[in-house]
Design a protein around this motif. Sequence first.
Motif, PDB file in Angstrom:
ATOM      1  N   VAL A  27       0.842  -1.196   0.000  1.00 20.48           N
ATOM      2  CA  VAL A  27       0.000   0.000   0.000  1.00 20.48           C
ATOM      3  C   VAL A  27       0.877   1.246   0.000  1.00 20.48           C
ATOM      4  O   VAL A  27       0.686   2.163  -0.797  1.00 20.48           O
ATOM      5  CB  VAL A  27      -0.952   0.006   1.219  1.00 20.48           C
ATOM      6  N   CYS A  28       1.847   1.286   0.920  1.00 24.79           N
ATOM      7  CA  CYS A  28       2.716   2.455   1.084  1.00 24.79           C
ATOM      8  C   CYS A  28       4.092   1.979   1.524  1.00 24.79           C
ATOM      9  O   CYS A  28       4.206   1.199   2.476  1.00 24.79           O
ATOM     10  CB  CYS A  28       2.123   3.404   2.132  1.00 24.79           C
ATOM     11  N   ALA A  29       5.122   2.452   0.866  1.00 25.62           N
ATOM     12  CA  ALA A  29       6.491   1.993   1.128  1.00 25.62           C
ATOM     13  C   ALA A  29       7.110   2.576   2.395  1.00 25.62           C
ATOM     14  O   ALA A  29       8.208   2.178   2.773  1.00 25.62           O
ATOM     15  CB  ALA A  29       7.386   2.308  -0.070  1.00 25.62           C
ATOM     16  N   ALA A  84      -1.152  -3.307  -9.308  1.00 28.45           N
ATOM     17  CA  ALA A  84      -1.665  -2.044  -8.750  1.00 28.45           C
ATOM     18  C   ALA A  84      -1.110  -0.866  -9.535  1.00 28.45           C
ATOM     19  O   ALA A  84      -1.842   0.052  -9.914  1.00 28.45           O
ATOM     20  CB  ALA A  84      -1.313  -1.917  -7.268  1.00 28.45           C
ATOM     21  N   SER A  85       0.189  -0.876  -9.797  1.00 30.96           N
ATOM     22  CA  SER A  85       0.831   0.193 -10.543  1.00 30.96           C
ATOM     23  C   SER A  85       0.245   0.307 -11.946  1.00 30.96           C
ATOM     24  O   SER A  85      -0.090   1.398 -12.410  1.00 30.96           O
ATOM     25  CB  SER A  85       2.339  -0.071 -10.595  1.00 30.96           C
ATOM     26  N   ALA A  86       0.074  -0.816 -12.618  1.00 34.68           N
ATOM     27  CA  ALA A  86      -0.480  -0.816 -13.976  1.00 34.68           C
ATOM     28  C   ALA A  86      -1.930  -0.332 -13.965  1.00 34.68           C
ATOM     29  O   ALA A  86      -2.335   0.465 -14.814  1.00 34.68           O
ATOM     30  CB  ALA A  86      -0.386  -2.209 -14.586  1.00 34.68           C
ATOM     31  N   ARG A  87      -2.715  -0.785 -12.986  1.00 34.25           N
ATOM     32  CA  ARG A  87      -4.121  -0.390 -12.882  1.00 34.25           C
ATOM     33  C   ARG A  87      -4.231   1.112 -12.623  1.00 34.25           C
ATOM     34  O   ARG A  87      -5.029   1.801 -13.236  1.00 34.25           O
ATOM     35  CB  ARG A  87      -4.785  -1.193 -11.761  1.00 34.25           C
ATOM     36  N   VAL A 149       2.100  16.483  -2.644  1.00 36.11           N
ATOM     37  CA  VAL A 149       2.499  15.074  -2.736  1.00 36.11           C
ATOM     38  C   VAL A 149       1.894  14.290  -1.576  1.00 36.11           C
ATOM     39  O   VAL A 149       1.389  13.177  -1.766  1.00 36.11           O
ATOM     40  CB  VAL A 149       4.038  14.941  -2.772  1.00 36.11           C
ATOM     41  N   ARG A 150       1.918  14.851  -0.373  1.00 35.13           N
ATOM     42  CA  ARG A 150       1.328  14.169   0.791  1.00 35.13           C
ATOM     43  C   ARG A 150      -0.163  13.896   0.537  1.00 35.13           C
ATOM     44  O   ARG A 150      -0.662  12.810   0.817  1.00 35.13           O
ATOM     45  CB  ARG A 150       1.497  15.014   2.044  1.00 35.13           C
ATOM     46  N   GLY A 151      -0.858  14.878  -0.022  1.00 37.05           N
ATOM     47  CA  GLY A 151      -2.273  14.697  -0.331  1.00 37.05           C
ATOM     48  C   GLY A 151      -2.499  13.622  -1.390  1.00 37.05           C
ATOM     49  O   GLY A 151      -3.413  12.797  -1.267  1.00 37.05           O
ATOM     50  N   GLU A 152      -1.670  13.629  -2.423  1.00 32.56           N
ATOM     51  CA  GLU A 152      -1.786  12.614  -3.481  1.00 32.56           C
ATOM     52  C   GLU A 152      -1.466  11.223  -2.931  1.00 32.56           C
ATOM     53  O   GLU A 152      -2.149  10.249  -3.252  1.00 32.56           O
ATOM     54  CB  GLU A 152      -0.876  12.954  -4.657  1.00 32.56           C
ATOM     55  N   LEU A 153      -0.440  11.144  -2.095  1.00 30.02           N
ATOM     56  CA  LEU A 153      -0.097   9.866  -1.469  1.00 30.02           C
ATOM     57  C   LEU A 153      -1.257   9.375  -0.616  1.00 30.02           C
ATOM     58  O   LEU A 153      -1.593   8.185  -0.637  1.00 30.02           O
ATOM     59  CB  LEU A 153       1.167  10.016  -0.613  1.00 30.02           C
ATOM     60  N   GLY A 154      -1.889  10.280   0.111  1.00 35.32           N
ATOM     61  CA  GLY A 154      -3.036   9.905   0.932  1.00 35.32           C
ATOM     62  C   GLY A 154      -4.165   9.314   0.096  1.00 35.32           C
ATOM     63  O   GLY A 154      -4.786   8.321   0.487  1.00 35.32           O
ATOM     64  N   LYS A 155      -4.430   9.901  -1.065  1.00 36.56           N
ATOM     65  CA  LYS A 155      -5.472   9.380  -1.954  1.00 36.56           C
ATOM     66  C   LYS A 155      -5.111   7.971  -2.441  1.00 36.56           C
ATOM     67  O   LYS A 155      -5.960   7.075  -2.476  1.00 36.56           O
ATOM     68  CB  LYS A 155      -5.652  10.293  -3.163  1.00 36.56           C
ATOM     69  N   ARG A 160      -5.748   1.953  -2.102  1.00 32.56           N
ATOM     70  CA  ARG A 160      -5.096   0.663  -1.890  1.00 32.56           C
ATOM     71  C   ARG A 160      -5.562  -0.008  -0.597  1.00 32.56           C
ATOM     72  O   ARG A 160      -5.737  -1.231  -0.557  1.00 32.56           O
ATOM     73  CB  ARG A 160      -3.582   0.829  -1.902  1.00 32.56           C
ATOM     74  N   LEU A 161      -5.752   0.768   0.472  1.00 29.78           N
ATOM     75  CA  LEU A 161      -6.262   0.188   1.728  1.00 29.78           C
ATOM     76  C   LEU A 161      -7.682  -0.340   1.541  1.00 29.78           C
ATOM     77  O   LEU A 161      -8.013  -1.419   2.054  1.00 29.78           O
ATOM     78  CB  LEU A 161      -6.246   1.226   2.852  1.00 29.78           C
ATOM     79  N   ALA A 162      -8.505   0.410   0.837  1.00 31.09           N
ATOM     80  CA  ALA A 162      -9.881  -0.041   0.593  1.00 31.09           C
ATOM     81  C   ALA A 162      -9.877  -1.341  -0.204  1.00 31.09           C
ATOM     82  O   ALA A 162     -10.663  -2.261   0.075  1.00 31.09           O
ATOM     83  CB  ALA A 162     -10.678   1.040  -0.134  1.00 31.09           C
ATOM     84  N   ARG A 163      -8.978  -1.440  -1.173  1.00 34.41           N
ATOM     85  CA  ARG A 163      -8.867  -2.664  -1.966  1.00 34.41           C
ATOM     86  C   ARG A 163      -8.415  -3.831  -1.078  1.00 34.41           C
ATOM     87  O   ARG A 163      -8.930  -4.937  -1.181  1.00 34.41           O
ATOM     88  CB  ARG A 163      -7.894  -2.458  -3.127  1.00 34.41           C
ATOM     89  N   LEU A 164      -7.448  -3.591  -0.198  1.00 33.93           N
ATOM     90  CA  LEU A 164      -6.985  -4.632   0.726  1.00 33.93           C
ATOM     91  C   LEU A 164      -8.137  -5.083   1.613  1.00 33.93           C
ATOM     92  O   LEU A 164      -8.363  -6.280   1.800  1.00 33.93           O
ATOM     93  CB  LEU A 164      -5.829  -4.095   1.574  1.00 33.93           C
TER      94      LEU A 164
END
Length: 175
Positions: A27-29, A84-87, A149-155, A160-164
């Motif tokens: 989800v996040c590195a 995920a990256s491709a999608r 960037v922080r806002g975009e990362l949050g989105k 990704r969390l919702a998908r998990l």
Amino acid sequence: MTSSPTPGLTRFNAAEDRAARAALREVCASAAWGDEILARRPYPDTASLLAAGDTATAHLTAADLAEAMAGHPPIGRPEPGDPASAREQRGMTDAPDALRAEMLELGLAYQEKFGHVFLICATGLTGEQMRDAVRHRIDNAPEHEREIVRGELGKINRIRLARLAAAPDGEGAPP
């Protein structure tokens, strides 16, 4: 009224720390982000997990943010074998060669200026929209851009969390 956990969220809540941490790295590195999410388990519902993700994103230091961004490939060049990256970058898949070349050039200029890849929540965006965003953001002051960037990362993290959490039995969540 709180809804009951989904199968993916149930598996995430019950997973051993190592497996849950590995799922969170997808989800996040940022290790700090993942540690904060892990520390709050179990989650009663997806909304609680997403709220924890938002809080963890807000708490990222500059170094944590850099670590998180390092886990994202440049727009137009999704990580091979990473669905995920491709999608998420689907808007660039069928972009004309000229647009792809322009995105590469703009992305390199952005990276030279800010020291990291251009990060945008690309889900649902066209190649032209991504190009327009990098054109607009490249003139930002570094401090302002870091908060964008922080806002975009949050989105991205929320998607990704919702998908998990929504993953049906046997898919996407830790064993």
